[in-house]
Design a protein around this motif. Sequence first.
Motif, PDB file in Angstrom:
ATOM      1  N   GLN A 131       0.846  -1.210   0.000  1.00  0.00           N
ATOM      2  CA  GLN A 131       0.000   0.000   0.000  1.00  0.00           C
ATOM      3  C   GLN A 131       0.882   1.262   0.000  1.00  0.00           C
ATOM      4  OE1 GLN A 131      -2.831  -0.341   3.181  1.00  0.00           O
ATOM      5  NE2 GLN A 131      -4.492  -0.025   1.745  1.00  0.00           N
ATOM      6  N   MET A 132       1.866   1.241   0.897  1.00  0.00           N
ATOM      7  CA  MET A 132       2.790   2.359   1.015  1.00  0.00           C
ATOM      8  C   MET A 132       3.600   2.512  -0.283  1.00  0.00           C
ATOM      9  SD  MET A 132       5.471   2.777   4.146  1.00  0.00           S
ATOM     10  CE  MET A 132       6.631   1.574   3.541  1.00  0.00           C
ATOM     11  N   GLY A 133       3.863   1.375  -0.919  1.00  0.00           N
ATOM     12  CA  GLY A 133       4.719   1.391  -2.098  1.00  0.00           C
ATOM     13  C   GLY A 133       4.026   1.674  -3.411  1.00  0.00           C
ATOM     14  N   VAL A 134       2.688   1.679  -3.441  1.00  0.00           N
ATOM     15  CA  VAL A 134       1.960   1.840  -4.709  1.00  0.00           C
ATOM     16  C   VAL A 134       2.477   2.996  -5.567  1.00  0.00           C
ATOM     17  CG1 VAL A 134      -0.281   2.472  -5.710  1.00  0.00           C
ATOM     18  CG2 VAL A 134      -0.138   0.549  -4.137  1.00  0.00           C
ATOM     19  N   PRO A 135       2.586   4.230  -5.032  1.00  0.00           N
ATOM     20  CA  PRO A 135       3.068   5.323  -5.890  1.00  0.00           C
ATOM     21  C   PRO A 135       4.486   5.098  -6.409  1.00  0.00           C
ATOM     22  CG  PRO A 135       2.826   6.058  -3.593  1.00  0.00           C
ATOM     23  CD  PRO A 135       2.201   4.704  -3.685  1.00  0.00           C
ATOM     24  N   TYR A 136       5.329   4.451  -5.598  1.00  0.00           N
ATOM     25  CA  TYR A 136       6.716   4.204  -6.006  1.00  0.00           C
ATOM     26  C   TYR A 136       6.784   3.104  -7.061  1.00  0.00           C
ATOM     27  CZ  TYR A 136       7.220   6.672  -1.586  1.00  0.00           C
ATOM     28  OH  TYR A 136       7.096   7.581  -0.582  1.00  0.00           O
ATOM     29  N   LEU A 137       5.973   2.073  -6.864  1.00  0.00           N
ATOM     30  CA  LEU A 137       5.922   0.986  -7.851  1.00  0.00           C
ATOM     31  C   LEU A 137       5.447   1.535  -9.201  1.00  0.00           C
ATOM     32  CD1 LEU A 137       4.310  -1.784  -5.584  1.00  0.00           C
ATOM     33  CD2 LEU A 137       6.630  -1.819  -6.496  1.00  0.00           C
ATOM     34  N   GLN A 138       4.419   2.391  -9.129  1.00  0.00           N
ATOM     35  CA  GLN A 138       3.846   2.960 -10.346  1.00  0.00           C
ATOM     36  C   GLN A 138       4.851   3.884 -11.056  1.00  0.00           C
ATOM     37  OE1 GLN A 138      -0.113   4.364  -9.689  1.00  0.00           O
ATOM     38  NE2 GLN A 138      -0.662   3.887 -11.791  1.00  0.00           N
ATOM     39  N   ALA A 139       5.571   4.678 -10.278  1.00  0.00           N
ATOM     40  CA  ALA A 139       6.490   5.668 -10.856  1.00  0.00           C
ATOM     41  C   ALA A 139       7.804   5.060 -11.351  1.00  0.00           C
ATOM     42  CB  ALA A 139       6.786   6.753  -9.823  1.00  0.00           C
ATOM     43  N   HIS A 140       8.287   4.004 -10.671  1.00  0.00           N
ATOM     44  CA  HIS A 140       9.669   3.593 -10.928  1.00  0.00           C
ATOM     45  C   HIS A 140       9.875   2.152 -11.402  1.00  0.00           C
ATOM     46  CE1 HIS A 140      10.506   7.353  -8.972  1.00  0.00           C
ATOM     47  NE2 HIS A 140      10.044   6.933  -7.803  1.00  0.00           N
ATOM     48  N   CYS A 141       8.874   1.261 -11.250  1.00  0.00           N
ATOM     49  CA  CYS A 141       9.104  -0.163 -11.534  1.00  0.00           C
ATOM     50  C   CYS A 141       8.476  -0.617 -12.850  1.00  0.00           C
ATOM     51  CB  CYS A 141       8.575  -1.022 -10.384  1.00  0.00           C
ATOM     52  SG  CYS A 141       9.512  -0.779  -8.866  1.00  0.00           S
ATOM     53  N   ASN A 142       9.173  -1.533 -13.531  1.00  0.00           N
ATOM     54  CA  ASN A 142       8.673  -2.085 -14.788  1.00  0.00           C
ATOM     55  C   ASN A 142       7.876  -3.368 -14.581  1.00  0.00           C
ATOM     56  OD1 ASN A 142      11.664  -0.900 -15.343  1.00  0.00           O
ATOM     57  ND2 ASN A 142      10.239  -0.347 -16.972  1.00  0.00           N
ATOM     58  N   ALA A 143       8.070  -4.011 -13.425  1.00  0.00           N
ATOM     59  CA  ALA A 143       7.383  -5.287 -13.171  1.00  0.00           C
ATOM     60  C   ALA A 143       7.563  -5.673 -11.707  1.00  0.00           C
ATOM     61  CB  ALA A 143       7.964  -6.387 -14.064  1.00  0.00           C
ATOM     62  N   ALA A 144       6.800  -6.684 -11.299  1.00  0.00           N
ATOM     63  CA  ALA A 144       6.975  -7.294  -9.972  1.00  0.00           C
ATOM     64  C   ALA A 144       7.183  -8.785 -10.174  1.00  0.00           C
ATOM     65  CB  ALA A 144       5.751  -7.047  -9.099  1.00  0.00           C
ATOM     66  N   VAL A 145       8.031  -9.372  -9.366  1.00  0.00           N
ATOM     67  CA  VAL A 145       8.208 -10.828  -9.394  1.00  0.00           C
ATOM     68  C   VAL A 145       7.881 -11.361  -7.994  1.00  0.00           C
ATOM     69  CG1 VAL A 145      10.718 -10.708  -8.949  1.00  0.00           C
ATOM     70  CG2 VAL A 145       9.736 -12.753  -9.976  1.00  0.00           C
ATOM     71  N   ILE A 146       7.069 -12.405  -7.961  1.00  0.00           N
ATOM     72  CA  ILE A 146       6.623 -12.968  -6.674  1.00  0.00           C
ATOM     73  C   ILE A 146       6.670 -14.494  -6.723  1.00  0.00           C
ATOM     74  CG2 ILE A 146       5.132 -11.065  -5.921  1.00  0.00           C
ATOM     75  CD1 ILE A 146       2.787 -12.353  -7.210  1.00  0.00           C
ATOM     76  N   PRO A 147       6.884 -15.138  -5.559  1.00  0.00           N
ATOM     77  CA  PRO A 147       6.773 -16.593  -5.529  1.00  0.00           C
ATOM     78  C   PRO A 147       5.292 -16.983  -5.639  1.00  0.00           C
ATOM     79  CG  PRO A 147       7.198 -15.738  -3.323  1.00  0.00           C
ATOM     80  CD  PRO A 147       7.210 -14.564  -4.250  1.00  0.00           C
ATOM     81  N   PRO A 148       4.989 -18.244  -5.963  1.00  0.00           N
ATOM     82  CA  PRO A 148       3.578 -18.639  -6.103  1.00  0.00           C
ATOM     83  C   PRO A 148       2.892 -18.742  -4.747  1.00  0.00           C
ATOM     84  CG  PRO A 148       5.003 -20.523  -6.455  1.00  0.00           C
ATOM     85  CD  PRO A 148       5.903 -19.345  -6.261  1.00  0.00           C
TER      86      PRO A 148
END
Length: 366
Positions: free
Chosen positions: A120-137
């Motif tokens: 939640q805290m990271g949403v604006p940063y993820l949107q502004a700076h990240c190209n993708a997310a990688v997560i375990p299943p």
Amino acid sequence: MHKSQRVNRVKVLFTFFVPSGGVDTLNRLRTAVLQRHGIEAHVLYLYPGSGMQNNTSTPVFTASSDEEIHSLIHHHRYDAIIVTSDIAMPGRLRALGYKGRIIYEAQGLGTREQAMETIQMGVPYLQAHCNAAVIPPTDHLLELFIHMCPWLHRFVIPNMLDTNTFAPISVDTPPYPVLAWVGRLEHNKNWREYLMISSEIIKKIPKARLWFFHDPTLANPEDEVMFRHMLAEYGLEDRIGIFINVPHSQMPTFYSMVAASGGIMLSTSLLEGFGYAVAEAISCGCPVLSTDSDGVRSFITHNRTGKFYPIGNVKTAVSEAVDLMRNKKLREYIRIQGRQHMAISFSPDRYATSFREMMTALSIFF
């Protein structure tokens, strides 16, 4: 020829806070296998930690100042940087002039509430700076990213395990059945429940002893004080062996000793993204009784590769633990099935293939 090879070789950096626990294990494993698959991988930790003792041929950097990080990323010119857990790092990298792909990796985010708060805290940063997310299943992480970051490209890649190193080995058998626990003295690892369950198991199997593996540098100070109080309260002080910062390479010996002793590993976590200690124990033929902490579902099937108990239900946990220790036929079946499942499902080469596919999807060409 040599020039084109240099141009085509992909170079990536993995970043995390400290070299410790599951992320340290994952970084050592994946940098080695990616190297074999034509990807040069380096690791950056912001601070030194106990994992530095686990030697590796991978370049591992420790740097926390903007100046040091700027120098590192501009010298190596990474094609992609995979930022594990640290929600502030993507913005920091962009501010330091990094223009390549940034992938946010969700590992070690704690309980569902803690993970939700971080994302939640990271949403604006993820949107502004990240190209993708990688997560375990892991269900809860996938669900959170789908609902909170629907615009972010997601890659689901199962973690890997070195099942050649983490394998049953011949050891001296301890003179008592061992109730082992591996983790940190903090809320999410739920260590209190381990002591509660163990004290009740000892009433039924008086010879049993506790082996407690942890890293005091990562302990919550309040939990450390409470841990000492609870040991005294349950009368466990002379029944527990406390192992501090055991080198990762020695853990197969300990897991094999727990198995040989007729004991078990207990995992009491509220939530796990993957649960490396549990996976490694199973891979060494050490039977595990665990809470259903989400991430471990990918390798525990109840009464097949391990056992589950409902979190908070000490009575059921004790009953399942005693069954796992006394029911020799079921115990042997679980040990064999668990080992086989880990060897087939979590091979490093499978991880490397998925990682390459992610790089291609993000137009980082080979």
